[in-house]
Design a protein around this motif. Structure first.
Motif, PDB file in Angstrom:
ATOM      1  N   ASP A  16       0.808  -1.217   0.000  1.00  0.00           N
ATOM      2  CA  ASP A  16       0.000   0.000   0.000  1.00  0.00           C
ATOM      3  C   ASP A  16       0.841   1.267   0.000  1.00  0.00           C
ATOM      4  O   ASP A  16       0.321   2.354   0.180  1.00  0.00           O
ATOM      5  CB  ASP A  16      -0.917  -0.002   1.232  1.00  0.00           C
ATOM      6  N   ASP A 100      -4.236  13.087   9.058  1.00  0.00           N
ATOM      7  CA  ASP A 100      -4.089  11.635   9.205  1.00  0.00           C
ATOM      8  C   ASP A 100      -3.130  11.065   8.158  1.00  0.00           C
ATOM      9  O   ASP A 100      -2.301  10.216   8.457  1.00  0.00           O
ATOM     10  CB  ASP A 100      -5.449  10.947   9.059  1.00  0.00           C
ATOM     11  N   SER A 103       0.353  11.898   9.008  1.00  0.00           N
ATOM     12  CA  SER A 103       0.817  11.020  10.088  1.00  0.00           C
ATOM     13  C   SER A 103       1.283   9.687   9.512  1.00  0.00           C
ATOM     14  O   SER A 103       2.311   9.132   9.923  1.00  0.00           O
ATOM     15  CB  SER A 103      -0.304  10.773  11.100  1.00  0.00           C
ATOM     16  N   GLU A 104       0.488   9.185   8.582  1.00  0.00           N
ATOM     17  CA  GLU A 104       0.811   7.910   7.953  1.00  0.00           C
ATOM     18  C   GLU A 104       2.153   8.002   7.206  1.00  0.00           C
ATOM     19  O   GLU A 104       2.990   7.099   7.279  1.00  0.00           O
ATOM     20  CB  GLU A 104      -0.320   7.560   6.967  1.00  0.00           C
ATOM     21  N   ARG A 106       4.606  10.119   7.828  1.00  0.00           N
ATOM     22  CA  ARG A 106       5.672  10.210   8.826  1.00  0.00           C
ATOM     23  C   ARG A 106       5.983   8.844   9.404  1.00  0.00           C
ATOM     24  O   ARG A 106       7.133   8.488   9.616  1.00  0.00           O
ATOM     25  CB  ARG A 106       5.257  11.145   9.975  1.00  0.00           C
ATOM     26  N   SER A 107       4.892   8.113   9.644  1.00  0.00           N
ATOM     27  CA  SER A 107       5.055   6.810  10.262  1.00  0.00           C
ATOM     28  C   SER A 107       5.872   5.854   9.385  1.00  0.00           C
ATOM     29  O   SER A 107       6.677   5.075   9.878  1.00  0.00           O
ATOM     30  CB  SER A 107       3.670   6.231  10.550  1.00  0.00           C
ATOM     31  N   ARG A 108       5.682   5.928   8.053  1.00  0.00           N
ATOM     32  CA  ARG A 108       6.271   4.908   7.183  1.00  0.00           C
ATOM     33  C   ARG A 108       7.534   5.351   6.471  1.00  0.00           C
ATOM     34  O   ARG A 108       8.397   4.532   6.171  1.00  0.00           O
ATOM     35  CB  ARG A 108       5.249   4.480   6.125  1.00  0.00           C
ATOM     36  N   TYR A 135       2.116   2.455  16.062  1.00  0.00           N
ATOM     37  CA  TYR A 135       1.094   3.228  15.349  1.00  0.00           C
ATOM     38  C   TYR A 135       0.798   2.653  13.982  1.00  0.00           C
ATOM     39  O   TYR A 135      -0.101   3.110  13.297  1.00  0.00           O
ATOM     40  CB  TYR A 135       1.532   4.693  15.284  1.00  0.00           C
ATOM     41  N   GLN A 136       1.554   1.655  13.579  1.00  0.00           N
ATOM     42  CA  GLN A 136       1.188   0.926  12.371  1.00  0.00           C
ATOM     43  C   GLN A 136       0.491  -0.387  12.711  1.00  0.00           C
ATOM     44  O   GLN A 136       0.090  -1.130  11.827  1.00  0.00           O
ATOM     45  CB  GLN A 136       2.439   0.619  11.543  1.00  0.00           C
ATOM     46  N   GLY A 137       0.394  -0.674  14.003  1.00  0.00           N
ATOM     47  CA  GLY A 137      -0.167  -1.958  14.417  1.00  0.00           C
ATOM     48  C   GLY A 137       0.687  -3.100  13.921  1.00  0.00           C
ATOM     49  O   GLY A 137       0.204  -4.152  13.518  1.00  0.00           O
TER      50      GLY A 137
END
Lengths: 276, 431
Positions: A16, A100, A103-104, A106-108, A135-137
């Protein structure tokens, strides 16, 4: 010694991911403006900044305080949105995404290293490295294994169960570096990473960053110290919200260590380049 | 896109944060502990006293009406003529009139007065209750041994007596009272029965004051008329009072609950007609029952409000602490946002912390709330010899902690929202 950009950029991402980086600049900003509003007064912080960053680069952004370098870093880190202009991260325009979605991103795709380390005080070193995965589970036995490998890479495997307050500044910064690496990001953003450290510890940390860059990581570092900037490959000078000079560093400081330690795998979880 | 952290992980992180500020968490949770404990304790004690009051009134009988003599207020003319004997109260004529009311099924006259009761050298300060055989039945008294008064006793003016539990125990410590003679006034009476212990409750006089049946001695009414007359002379403890009183109480029974109120109205009319001073009192247990139920409801609402306020205060405490925590942990919020936490992850984190705090507080409060009323009852009994009745309302046990958790969610919402809406850059810059 320098790894070819394609070797990192062609790694297989999560399905994804939606970002492609093959041959393209990993970061491309076009005529970025950022205005701040103090009451009715408009304060321009960035006034038309364009920059391309290719995979495997190590860029030092330099400038006096107020030059806009921190604003630029915040925009590059998707912590903020530009007032005008485009920002392509791995080919995708991220300039106008929702909170959101940012955030995603930044997270990845982004790893942060801060001047004051910014670890979470109630968590151990291990947990601090692991937090981005929460935060990515994405916490799994494999990811736990990866935390240990990264801790080994930054030389902290014996300190994993310590809380930040039990670690020295250099050790805390190593935890922060491992945390920045856990998601195998496109870019690592370092904001004065040695600002709180003494000279010899600064040297250790810069050695580690150079080593990571040698392993293929793209690093963008903000600093006002020419000594520290000298570890990078390219220097971008800013003043009054504009880039005034962008040049390769010719007299690059070298670290005394030889090649990357054998067996160190930055991308153990992605797992593609091990076979190449 | 992504699932975010699992609930277990969030709870785990929340516990770590709370554990890091142990004292603060403890103080914040204390409000909820006390609030929850208060809800359960108040409900338990409230339900206990309600039950006690209702039992007491039911013991009077819902189909009964009680007319009692009361000493009229003394007017000034009486005070000047001290030698006069006070004459007041219900008379036998009243009794006859009551018995003639068509709805009245049974009428039970009683004379009760304090007396010294002697057995050999043992003395007991008790009360003589002169009555008819139906008294035991109408007041739900049970025999321990022997028999109660009979119609034959009544007809033959026999000097027989039935002892209350305490009277028998005090006068006849190691003997069987049956067949023994006791002395009251100037006469001896043969003990024919002993009553079982009866928890003191409302009774003669019609008020809800505790009536201790265990200190009574029952004799036939006819015997009493013959031996004591209408005079009551009380010389106990150096006092001297003389009163003339024919009947202290008449208990009337009607067959149907619907007859209670009309009968009460007739009684009132009758008494007003024949008594020129207010020396009587009509007590309708049915009214008392309804009053008590209304009072109990009011009391329950009041206790609920008090307990609710303490829970509210606890909730405000949690909100306050959570707000302070959010401010103090601004930087942590910035860090988490920078490394990929979404607004809802931040909100979730603080909300879960608030809920953990209140849930633990609620459970501790639950235990405390169950233990406290028992402790109060024990201390009240041991120190003040006062019986506190408790009745745990089982539905309150899951309800109180559930309310606590709801309070936790509500009080955590605003701080959590504040945390979530923080600007990550500002938060990171926060010292």
């Amino acid at each position: 010694m320098t790894v070819q950009p394609s070797q990192i950029t062609e790694r297989e991402r999560q399905p994804d991911a939606g970002l492609q980086t093959s041959g393209e600049p990993v970061v491309r900003i076009v005529d970025i403006h950022k205005d701040y509003y103090l009451g009715s007064v408009v304060v321009p912080a960035l006034r038309g900044v364009s920059l391309e960053v290719y995979p495997g680069e190590f860029i030092a952004i330099m400038g006096a305080s107020g030059s806009g370098k921190s604003t630029l870093l915040n925009l590059l880190g998707c912590l903020d949105r530009p007032t005008r202009g485009q920002y392509y991260l791995g080919g995708r325009n991220v300039a106008n995404l929702s909170d959101d979605e940012l955030s995603e991103i930044r997270s990845r795709y982004i790893g942060f290293i801060f001047q004051s380390y910014n670890l979470i005080p109630q968590l151990t070193a291990f947990e601090n490295i692991e937090v981005p995965l929460y935060y990515q589970g994405n916490v799994s036995p494999e990811s736990k294994q990866r935390v240990v490998e990264l801790a080994r890479l930054v030389g902290l495997e014996r300190w994993l169960n310590h809380k930040p307050t039990q670690l020295s500044g250099g050790q805390q910064q190593r935890v922060a570096i491992a945390r920045a690496l856990i998601n195998d990001p496109y870019i690592i953003l370092a904001d004065e990473p040695t600002g709180n450290l003494d000279t010899s510890t600064s040297y250790e940390i810069m050695k580690l960053l150079v080593q990571l860059n040698d392993m293929g990581k793209t690093i963008i570092m903000v600093t006002h110290e020419p000594d520290i900037a000298a570890y990078a490959k390219r220097a971008v000078h800013m003043r009054d919200g504009k880039i005034i000079k962008d040049e390769p560093i010719t007299q690059r400081r070298v670290t005394s260590d030889g090649p990357v330690p054998a067996g160190a795998q930055l991308t153990a979880s992605a797992g593609q380049d091990a076979g190449e | 896109m992504s699932a975010g952290p699992s609930l277990g992980l969030v709870v785990q992180m929340g516990l770590k944060s709370l554990w890091m500020h142990k004292v603060r968490s403890l103080l914040a949770g204390l409000g909820i502990v006390i609030g929850t404990a208060a809800v359960i304790s108040l409900l338990t004690i409230g339900a206990g006293s309600r039950k006690e009051a209702l039992e007491a009134i039911k013991a009077l009988g819902a189909t009964n009406l009680i007319v009692a003599s009361v000493k009229p207020p003394q007017d000034s003319s009486d005070a000047t003529r001290r030698a006069r004997i006070l004459k007041y109260g219900l008379t036998w004529e009243d009794y006859e009139r009551f018995a003639a009311i068509p709805t009245v099924w049974r009428a039970l006259p009683i004379r009760a007065f304090p007396a010294e009761i002697w057995y050999l050298e043992n003395k007991f300060d008790g009360r003589v209750v002169a009555t008819t055989p139906r008294y035991a039945e109408m007041n739900r008294l049970h025999l321990l041994s022997g028999r109660f008064l009979t119609d034959r006793d009544e007809d033959t003016f026999d000097n027989v007596a039935v002892l209350g539990f305490d009277v028998a125990r005090e006068l006849f410590r190691y003997e069987d009272p049956i067949g023994k003679s006791i002395k009251m006034g100037n006469h001896y009476y043969r003990v024919v029965g002993v009553m079982d212990y009866r928890i003191p409750s409302a009774g003669i006089g019609g008020s809800l004051a505790r009536e201790d049946y265990n200190k009574d001695v029952y004799i036939p009414l006819s015997t009493c008329r013959a031996r004591f007359g209408a005079w009551i002379i009380d010389r106990r403890s150096g006092q001297f009072t003389a009163e003339e009183l024919e009947l202290s109480q008449v208990t009337l029974s009607v067959r149907d609950v619907d007859d209670v109120r009309p009968t009460a109205a007739i009684l009132k009319t009758l008494l007003e007609k024949y008594h020129d001073q207010p020396d009587y009192q009509i007590t309708v247990p049915l009214d008392l029952l309804e009053d008590a139920e209304r009072t109990a409801l009011l009391w329950a609402v009041f206790l609920g409000v008090v307990a609710g306020i303490s829970l509210l205060v606890g909730g405000i405490g949690i909100a306050n602490i959570m707000l302070a925590t959010v401010m103090e942990r601004t930087r942590e919020i910035g860090i988490r946002r920078a490394i990929g936490a979404k607004q809802r992850h931040i909100a979730q984190q603080f909300l879960v912390e608030a809920v953990i705090l209140t849930a633990i507080g609620g459970v501790v409060g639950l235990v405390l709330g169950v233990v406290t009323p028992e402790l109060i009852a024990f201390v009240a009994d041991a120190l003040f010899d006062y019986q506190v009745r408790t009745q745990i309302l089982w539905w309150s046990l899951p309800m109180a902690p559930a309310i606590a958790v709801v309070v936790g969610v509500l009080s955590g919402l605003y701080p959590a929202r504040r945390a979530a809406l923080m600007d990550p850059i500002e938060a990171l810059r926060h010292e």
